[in-house]
Design an enzyme around this catalytic site. Structure first.
Site, PDB file in Angstrom:
ATOM      1  N   GLU A  64       0.830  -1.191   0.000  1.00 56.65           N
ATOM      2  CA  GLU A  64       0.000   0.000   0.000  1.00 56.65           C
ATOM      3  C   GLU A  64       0.870   1.249   0.000  1.00 56.65           C
ATOM      4  O   GLU A  64       1.998   1.255   0.476  1.00 56.65           O
ATOM      5  CB  GLU A  64      -0.940  -0.015   1.194  1.00 56.65           C
ATOM      6  CG  GLU A  64      -0.276  -0.327   2.502  1.00 56.65           C
ATOM      7  CD  GLU A  64      -1.297  -0.777   3.531  1.00 56.65           C
ATOM      8  OE1 GLU A  64      -2.116   0.051   3.930  1.00 56.65           O
ATOM      9  OE2 GLU A  64      -1.274  -1.952   3.920  1.00 56.65           O
ATOM     10  N   CYS A 102       3.723   8.556   0.284  1.00 56.81           N
ATOM     11  CA  CYS A 102       4.279   7.689   1.328  1.00 56.81           C
ATOM     12  C   CYS A 102       4.346   6.277   0.754  1.00 56.81           C
ATOM     13  O   CYS A 102       3.326   5.716   0.358  1.00 56.81           O
ATOM     14  CB  CYS A 102       3.383   7.726   2.562  1.00 56.81           C
ATOM     15  SG  CYS A 102       3.877   6.555   3.834  1.00 56.81           S
ATOM     16  N   CYS A 109       6.895  -6.987   7.191  1.00 56.62           N
ATOM     17  CA  CYS A 109       8.006  -6.375   7.911  1.00 56.62           C
ATOM     18  C   CYS A 109       8.461  -7.334   8.990  1.00 56.62           C
ATOM     19  O   CYS A 109       7.650  -8.030   9.598  1.00 56.62           O
ATOM     20  CB  CYS A 109       7.543  -5.061   8.540  1.00 56.62           C
ATOM     21  SG  CYS A 109       8.846  -4.159   9.407  1.00 56.62           S
ATOM     22  N   CYS A 119       7.259  -4.475  15.610  1.00 57.45           N
ATOM     23  CA  CYS A 119       6.801  -3.466  16.580  1.00 57.45           C
ATOM     24  C   CYS A 119       5.388  -3.859  17.023  1.00 57.45           C
ATOM     25  O   CYS A 119       4.524  -4.132  16.183  1.00 57.45           O
ATOM     26  CB  CYS A 119       6.822  -2.073  15.962  1.00 57.45           C
ATOM     27  SG  CYS A 119       8.474  -1.590  15.414  1.00 57.45           S
ATOM     28  N   CYS A 166       2.046  -2.130  15.609  1.00 50.91           N
ATOM     29  CA  CYS A 166       1.965  -1.838  14.175  1.00 50.91           C
ATOM     30  C   CYS A 166       1.306  -2.972  13.416  1.00 50.91           C
ATOM     31  O   CYS A 166       1.588  -4.153  13.678  1.00 50.91           O
ATOM     32  CB  CYS A 166       3.376  -1.588  13.650  1.00 50.91           C
ATOM     33  SG  CYS A 166       3.449  -1.299  11.875  1.00 50.91           S
ATOM     34  N   CYS A 194       0.070   2.079   8.820  1.00 48.67           N
ATOM     35  CA  CYS A 194       0.806   1.061   8.062  1.00 48.67           C
ATOM     36  C   CYS A 194       0.158  -0.301   8.066  1.00 48.67           C
ATOM     37  O   CYS A 194      -0.151  -0.839   9.118  1.00 48.67           O
ATOM     38  CB  CYS A 194       2.182   0.876   8.665  1.00 48.67           C
ATOM     39  SG  CYS A 194       3.085   2.362   8.678  1.00 48.67           S
TER      40      CYS A 194
HETATM   41  N1  SAH Z   1      10.134   0.737   9.554  1.00 48.38           N
HETATM   42  C1  SAH Z   1      10.195   2.161   9.445  1.00 48.38           C
HETATM   43  C2  SAH Z   1       9.196   2.770   8.492  1.00 48.38           C
HETATM   44  C3  SAH Z   1       7.792   2.273   8.479  1.00 48.38           C
HETATM   45  S1  SAH Z   1       6.675   2.659   9.784  1.00 48.38           S
HETATM   46  C4  SAH Z   1      10.127   2.799  10.796  1.00 48.38           C
HETATM   47  O1  SAH Z   1      10.016   2.087  11.779  1.00 48.38           O
HETATM   48  O2  SAH Z   1      10.227   4.018  10.888  1.00 48.38           O
HETATM   49  C5  SAH Z   1       6.402   4.398   9.704  1.00 48.38           C
HETATM   50  C6  SAH Z   1       6.034   4.989  11.054  1.00 48.38           C
HETATM   51  O3  SAH Z   1       4.660   4.681  11.420  1.00 48.38           O
HETATM   52  C7  SAH Z   1       6.902   4.470  12.184  1.00 48.38           C
HETATM   53  O4  SAH Z   1       7.247   5.539  13.029  1.00 48.38           O
HETATM   54  C8  SAH Z   1       5.940   3.513  12.879  1.00 48.38           C
HETATM   55  O5  SAH Z   1       6.350   3.236  14.184  1.00 48.38           O
HETATM   56  C9  SAH Z   1       4.631   4.270  12.768  1.00 48.38           C
HETATM   57  N2  SAH Z   1       3.411   3.496  13.022  1.00 48.38           N
HETATM   58  C10 SAH Z   1       3.182   2.185  12.824  1.00 48.38           C
HETATM   59  N3  SAH Z   1       1.925   1.858  13.181  1.00 48.38           N
HETATM   60  C11 SAH Z   1       1.348   2.990  13.619  1.00 48.38           C
HETATM   61  C12 SAH Z   1       0.042   3.300  14.131  1.00 48.38           C
HETATM   62  N4  SAH Z   1      -0.895   2.373  14.242  1.00 48.38           N
HETATM   63  N5  SAH Z   1      -0.208   4.586  14.489  1.00 48.38           N
HETATM   64  C13 SAH Z   1       0.746   5.535  14.352  1.00 48.38           C
HETATM   65  N6  SAH Z   1       1.984   5.301  13.876  1.00 48.38           N
HETATM   66  C14 SAH Z   1       2.287   4.038  13.524  1.00 48.38           C
END
Ligand code: SAH
Length: 353
Positions: free
Chosen positions: A96, A110, A117, A121, A124, A340
């Site tokens: 996406e 974006c 991934c 985390c 996420c 994401c």
């Molecule tokens: N792997 C990279 C890039 C992808 S995630 C990274 O970790 O930066 C992009 C951003 O979105 C990251 O800061 C991630 O922690 C955040 N993110 C993921 N899920 C989210 C959510 N549900 N709400 C807000 N931010 C989120």
């Protein structure tokens, strides 16, 4: 046969020369792709029919007959400030990508760098089904070109953020060439400083990017002010530790002169107390940095919640009082599952039902 966007310029020059096509033919094709949003060789009307046919025979074509490998599966939110597309590649995997517009007239793409991934985390949606594969150079470029093509003719993308699904630092061999193309003056010609790469914080990758002498902006997903909490919610931290992430970030700033952004999502009852804010201020004090506070965007399957507006405001105020530069960013497009990985998961769930 390769897809055209997967090949570096020097390989394309070789192919054109092997086909007895002069170098300026390649320039024409690149202009169609990057400036005129035309992805179908047949529509490149300043090429003769023979040349168009030759090209169509020597590069792979997507299902729609264009030089893009992907199929557009869904496009949502077109009347909103955020539009999202889901693309399916020939192997059936989807990614996406999101187009964001804001009141400063920024039009930001974006994009994702991986299918799934492996960072895991806990908050996420992207990593919930694990990691599948890296995207190719062309697959990263296609996302950008397709988002740009959603804009009216008189507009074009002004910014690019690599903040979709995946960990960019684990796919630099595809990402750096894609970014080189998008910033090249005979490619899409986007300025380096308008490109931001967001990482969970992988020191080797950050240093490799610094060594590549392409001063893109760097954003680090910090999300917690101490190793105990960070290792809990960003498991990658167990192998690295905050101090090593900060040391790599300092090196990046020294090498590029670009101020680093620290992203901090605020999750209710988790990392958003006054004490956390003070701890974060102590960690970053003395650094040329800015903190982006992002209220967590709730994911249906996960227990984490967005904090109240008062909690967000208090966190920001404490940082400011401590002399840390801070911006509060609301994730746009929560209506379209823009956090994401959410759209891809929803799509797969529908396919499986
Ligand atoms: N792997 C990279 C890039 C992808 S995630 C990274 O970790 O930066 C992009 C951003 O979105 C990251 O800061 C991630 O922690 C955040 N993110 C993921 N899920 C989210 C959510 N549900 N709400 C807000 N931010 C989120």
């Amino acid at each position: 046969m390769p897809f055209l966007l997967d090949l570096p310029t020097r390989d394309l020059e070789q192919i054109f020369s092997d086909l007895n096509l002069p170098a300026w033919r390649l320039k024409q094709v690149r202009r169609w792709i990057f400036a005129r949003r035309t992805f179908d060789f047949n529509a490149m009307t300043d090429l003769s029919k023979d040349v168009r046919a030759t090209l169509a025979q020597h590069f792979s074509l997507g299902r729609d007959g264009s030089l893009l490998s992907s199929r557009l599966v869904t496009h949502t939110g077109s009347s909103d400030a955020a539009e999202k597309i889901l693309l399916e590649f020939p192997d059936g995997h989807c990614v996406e990508s999101v187009l964001l517009r804001d009141d400063r007239d920024h039009r930001t793409a974006c994009v994702s760098t991986q299918v799934g991934c492996q960072m895991g985390c806990v908050f996420c949606a992207s990593g919930m089904d694990g990691f599948i594969r890296n995207l190719t150079r062309g697959e990263i470029l296609e996302q950008i070109l397709r988002l740009n093509a959603l804009l009216p003719d008189a507009e074009r993308l002004t910014h690019l953020v690599v903040m979709g699904t995946g960990e960019p630092m684990l796919n630099l061999p595809a990402l750096l060439p894609a970014l080189a193309e998008i910033t090249s003056s005979d490619g899409f010609d986007l300025a380096n400083r308008r490109v931001t790469v967001s990482t969970v914080g992988i020191p080797d990758g950050i240093r490799a990017m610094a060594a590549a002498h392409v001063p893109y902006k760097l954003a680090i997903s910090l999300h917690a002010p101490n190793d105990v909490l960070r290792s809990e919610i960003v498991p990658q931290n167990r192998h690295v530790g905050i101090q090593n992430v900060l040391a790599a970030s300092d090196d990046y700033f020294r090498a590029t002169g670009r101020r680093v952004t620290f992203e901090y999502i605020l999750i209710d009852q988790c990392n958003s107390s006054r004490t956390h804010a003070l701890e974060l201020a102590n960690l970053l004090r003395g650094r040329t940095a800015i903190v982006n506070l992002i209220p967590y965007n709730a994911v249906a399957e996960l227990p984490y919640k967005t904090p109240s507006a008062a909690t967000v405001a208090q966190f920001a105020r404490v940082l400011e009082e401590e002399g840390i530069q801070v911006k509060v960013r609301f994730r746009k497009g929560d209506k379209i599952d823009a956090a994401c990985g959410q759209l891809r998961r929803a799509f797969r769930a529908r396919q499986e039902n």
